[in-house]
Motif scaffolding. Structure first.
Motif, PDB file in Angstrom:
ATOM      1  N   ILE A 191       0.865  -1.181   0.000  1.00  0.00           N
ATOM      2  CA  ILE A 191       0.000   0.000   0.000  1.00  0.00           C
ATOM      3  C   ILE A 191       0.904   1.233   0.000  1.00  0.00           C
ATOM      4  N   SER A 237      -7.886   6.010  -6.497  1.00  0.00           N
ATOM      5  CA  SER A 237      -6.872   5.044  -6.054  1.00  0.00           C
ATOM      6  C   SER A 237      -6.574   4.119  -7.228  1.00  0.00           C
ATOM      7  N   PHE A 251      -5.085   0.408  -8.454  1.00  0.00           N
ATOM      8  CA  PHE A 251      -4.811  -0.969  -8.017  1.00  0.00           C
ATOM      9  C   PHE A 251      -4.033  -1.669  -9.121  1.00  0.00           C
ATOM     10  N   PRO A 285      -3.101  -9.360  -6.491  1.00  0.00           N
ATOM     11  CA  PRO A 285      -2.893  -7.925  -6.274  1.00  0.00           C
ATOM     12  C   PRO A 285      -1.430  -7.619  -5.937  1.00  0.00           C
ATOM     13  N   MET A 314      -1.740  -1.135  -3.977  1.00  0.00           N
ATOM     14  CA  MET A 314      -2.816  -0.132  -3.958  1.00  0.00           C
ATOM     15  C   MET A 314      -2.136   1.216  -3.737  1.00  0.00           C
TER      16      MET A 314
END
Ligand code: NAD
Length: 319
Positions: free
Chosen positions: A3, A85, A87, A96, A99
């Protein structure tokens, strides 16, 4: 999964990084290595817009989506009107990867796309920069444009004149004289950037001199409009993505009115890879219809993630 929060972006990605990353994504699109998926954009009521821009860059190994939109009530709450945001996913496995806060990245990549268009399409001797709009994005646009031409002065118009001094302060920081002008005086500009959320044309053909380059950056949704369709039709039109230009970009109106054929719109990437010569002569009006594509978002987010990993920054949640 890493993140990378919004507050960290300014220390990780520079305007120069954005310029290089967006340039590479234009070229990847033109070579057919990368493509954008159809945009989802929904009206939430009270002027709020929300949606998704996404794509795949096979060469850059980037897959992902930017989720976000435009919330006009935010300014009164001390927030910027754009909130988004990004991703990123592993294109091989779909897992993933990251982010990433998308607000500053959006401003940087949008200004970079406009500056790349100015760099490639404006006359080399351009001296006067005109800006139509004075909201959050306008200062980023001014800074980026000033990196690619030696402007001697800046003229600006905004529907809400009380917003212009903030843009004037950016010009002052860059050492450029700044003047608020009526739209008719945009004829003095060699390059004009439009960056408003207007629903109707402000800039008319009569406001623009021959040989001008326009970067039309504000229209990114059906129903927005900054420029008279006749002006678009009279220009050589370039864009990031033709499918978006004719549906959500500035060209939607000229194409819808039958004044411009979609086949006449040139992807800017074609100019960057040498497939199209760009400006043909000094009298031509060139117009870049910057709709904003997902691949630009992924490109700058990937820079943020790479820098954060290099420096041991960000929050690794281990997914
Ligand atoms: P902002 O809300 O901070 O500023 C809005 C600007 O539009 C102000 O200059 C305001 O005076 C002007 N405006 C509002 N209503 C108008 C009207 N009826 N006629 C003329 N001008 C009007 O917004 P911002 O963050 O600076 O974004 C400006 C525009 O750029 C928005 O439409 C936004 O969606 C768009 N945008 C496009 C991209 C892209 O990739 N193309 C990226 C980011 C933002």
């Amino acid at each position: 999964m890493l993140i990378v929060p919004e507050a960290m972006i300014a220390s990780l990605v520079t305007p120069e990084d954005a310029f290089d990353a967006v340039k590479a994504s234009f070229a990847a699109m033109a070579r057919g290595d990368a493509y954008n998926f159809p945009v989802v954009r929904e009206a939430l009521g009270e002027g709020r817009q929300y949606g998704f821009k996404s794509g795949l860059d096979r060469a850059g190994a980037q897959l992902g989506v930017k989720a976000g939109g435009y919330f006009p009530g935010n300014a009164a709450k001390g927030l910027i009107n754009h909130q988004s945001s990004v991703f990123l996913f592993d294109p091989e496995t779909g897992r993933p990867v990251a982010m990433v806060g998308g607000n500053l990245l959006t401003a940087l990549r949008t200004a970079a796309a406009s500056a790349i268009a100015i760099d490639r399409l404006a006359r080399p001797e351009a001296e006067v920069l005109g800006i139509v709009g004075a909201g959050h994005q306008a200062g980023f646009q001014l800074r980026a444009a000033a990196r690619v031409r030696r402007f001697r002065r800046v003229i600006a118009w905004n529907l809400h004149p009380e917003m212009l001094p903030k843009l004037g302060a950016v010009a002052a920081e860059l050492g450029l004289p700044f003047e608020a002008v009526p739209l008719e005086r945009m004829r003095e500009a060699d390059v004009i950037v439009t960056i408003t959320s207007s629903p109707a044309a402000s800039l008319m053909a009569a406001h623009v001199a021959p040989g001008t380059h326009l970067s039309c950056m504000g229209t990114d949704t059906r129903g927005k409009q900054e420029v008279e369709p006749a002006l678009v039709a009279s220009a050589s039109v370039f864009t990031d993505e033709v499918a978006q230009s004719v549906s959500i970009g500035e060209a939607q109106h000229a194409v819808g009115a039958g004044l411009l054929d979609a086949s006449a719109i040139v992807p800017l990437g074609d100019v960057l890879i040498g497939r199209h010569p760009g400006r043909g002569n000094a009298e031509e009006i060139t117009l870049y219809d910057g709709t904003g594509v997902g691949l630009q978002d992924l490109a700058v987010a990937a820079v943020a993630v790479a820098r954060a990993r290099e420096r041991g920054l960000g929050i690794d949640v281990g997914v």
